[in-house]
Enzyme design. Structure first.
Site, PDB file in Angstrom:
ATOM      1  CE  LYS A   1      68.502  48.933  15.148  1.00 22.06           C
ATOM      2  NZ  LYS A   1      69.165  48.289  16.222  1.00 22.06           N
ATOM      3  CB  THR A   2      68.693  55.507  16.349  1.00 26.14           C
ATOM      4  OG1 THR A   2      67.677  54.700  16.344  1.00 26.14           O
ATOM      5  CG2 THR A   2      68.004  57.093  16.260  1.00 26.14           C
TER       6      THR A   2
ATOM      7  CD  GLU B   1      66.535  52.835  14.076  1.00 17.34           C
ATOM      8  OE1 GLU B   1      66.549  52.335  15.125  1.00 17.34           O
ATOM      9  OE2 GLU B   1      66.470  53.989  13.894  1.00 17.34           O
TER      10      GLU B   1
END
Length: 468
Positions: free
Chosen positions: A121-122, A165
């Site tokens: 995600k990041t 995110e």
């Protein structure tokens, strides 16, 4: 024009303001004109950067830190009910707002793009933030890590797009209403909140159901993501689904992936046109993240050829295979990987980068519950390294579980034929590693806890050895 600050957020107080998610929301609110305050257990570079924006940051937690005129108290799921500032909020009848609700309120009036998945995600959120900024879109973004370029985890932009995110760990990602969403992968994790894969899928289905009418869900090639897509396919009013992967039938086809040391060259075919660009972080999973970012940006109307070129500007995010330096011919890299799938992916990437040299890993398990459920898989992942140092479990928000220690990982690693040593005192690690690594070798510090702090100390010991 910046979206208005909701009245409930005009004077917010953040408990744990130095955390990755919390600090980002505080930063955006301060940039929009809110009078932001908060507290954290210790001082940090993040706290210092917030103070530069006019944010009041108290050190330690005490009831007196909460101003009587605070319009709300913002908390994450990690804040315990007996926190003195949370107790004081109840006494003063100050509303308590979860971090996800605060972030959702910041997205109102924008075109939200939410990035979800058990892993990646990041990185993917960061790739989009950098590329869209490079193209002059001036996006707002909230990320769980600091970008290597701008060096911040969040920013208020004047453009229409908001990239966020979306965290599944506590189901908080179900609060968002994205125009475009990405689900990179779906696996069982966060065992304190999910008892089975069925619960995980139900949570991701609820997230997908919040995509606005006419919106898009971009799914990666991971089997869990494709299973989610199958569950959603054909639902009345559901989002359009765009698949990304190396399989030729994918809507966005990763035609080739060529490793080039600490980078990769990726060729992606979308709508019959091939786009070739460089990903500045090694490894197949990072290339997949970039392809998903390309697909999602295109669904927001960004020209894919320009976006592909702009993705080359991404230079990394803190703790995602982040180079920390080199000493005595040994390169030190830091990884946030803490789930076996992430560990395997990063170790395979570093194995390729190391080529014929040795790869030495310093691994710190994160959470007792995760170690209890996945410890053996973690140990097997460490067998990809030439040698490993395993620290004690980093507890974060959890209390110990009887019988659950790093020994679970060490035994599994040894069973898989790995060379592994236990080090219980973190202060001993730099000397141990300096004795294991030689010129040309790669050292990887790995884990979601404070193992990241060891990189400079390892480099210092290597330098001292080299000058002896």
């Amino acid at each position: 024009m910046a979206p208005a600050v909701p009245s409930a957020m005009e004077r917010p107080h953040f408990i744990g303001i130095g955390g990755a998610g919390m600090s980002g929301i505080a930063r955006i609110l301060a940039s929009r004109g809110a009078k932001v305050a908060g507290s954290d257990a210790r001082d940090s570079a993040t706290a210092a950067s917030l103070r530069e924006l006019g944010v009041t940051v108290h050190l330690g937690h005490a009831a007196g830190h909460l101003a009587p005129d605070a319009t709300c108290v913002v908390v994450s799921s990690a804040i315990r009910a007996d926190n003195p500032e949370l107790v004081r909020a109840a006494e003063l009848s100050v509303p308590v707002v979860h971090r996800s609700d605060a972030l959702a309120s910041l997205m109102h009036g924008t075109r939200p793009l939410a990035v979800a998945g058990t892993h990646g995600k990041t990185t993917t959120t960061s790739m989009l933030a950098v590329a869209l900024t490079e193209l002059g879109e001036d996006p707002s973004y909230a990320i769980g890590g600091d970008l290597a370029g701008p060096g911040t985890n969040a920013r208020h932009g004047e453009g229409a797009i908001f990239v966020a995110e979306a965290d599944e760990s506590d189901r908080s990602f179900q609060k968002y209403d994205p125009e475009v969403a990405i689900v990179l992968n779906v696996e069982l994790d966060h065992h304190a909140n999910y008892a089975s894969m069925d619960e995980i899928y139900e949570s991701f289905e609820a997230f997908a159901a919040k995509i606005v009418p006419g919106g898009t869900l971009v799914v990666g090639e991971h089997p869990g993501a494709r299973e989610l897509a199958a569950r959603l396919s054909g639902r009345p009013g559901g989002p359009a689904i765009v698949t990304v992967g190396e399989a030729e039938g994918s809507d966005v086809w990763i035609r080739s992936l060529t490793p080039r040391g600490m980078t990769s060259e990726v060729a992606v075919v979308m709508d019959g046109t091939e786009h070739v660009f460089t990903v500045s972080v090694p490894g197949r999973h990072y290339a997949h993240n970039a392809a998903a970012a390309l697909a999602a940006g295109a669904r927001l109307g960004i020209d894919p050829a320009q976006l592909a070129r702009a993705l080359t500007a991404y230079t990394g995010v803190g703790r995602r295979l982040q180079p920390k330096g080199e000493a005595a011919g040994v390169q030190v890299v830091d990884s946030y990987a803490h789930h076996p799938t992430e560990m395997t992916a990063d170790l395979e990437a570093m194995r390729g980068a190391a080529q014929d040299s040795r790869l030495v890993v310093v691994f710190q398990p994160h959470l007792y519950s995760r170690t209890q459920e996945l410890g053996r898989e973690m140990g097997r992942a460490l067998a990809l390294a030439d040698a490993s140092v395993v620290l004690d479990i980093y507890p974060a928000r959890e209390d110990p579980i009887p019988g659950v220690t790093s020994e679970l990982i060490i035994e599994a690693a040894k069973d898989a034929g790995a060379e592994v040593v236990a080090v219980h005192d973190k202060a001993d690690v730099p000397a141990v590693v300096a004795g294991m690594a030689g010129p040309g070798d790669l050292v990887l510090t790995m884990g979601a806890g404070d193992v990241t702090d060891l990189g400079p100390d390892v480099l210092a010991h290597l330098s001292n050895r080299g000058s002896a």
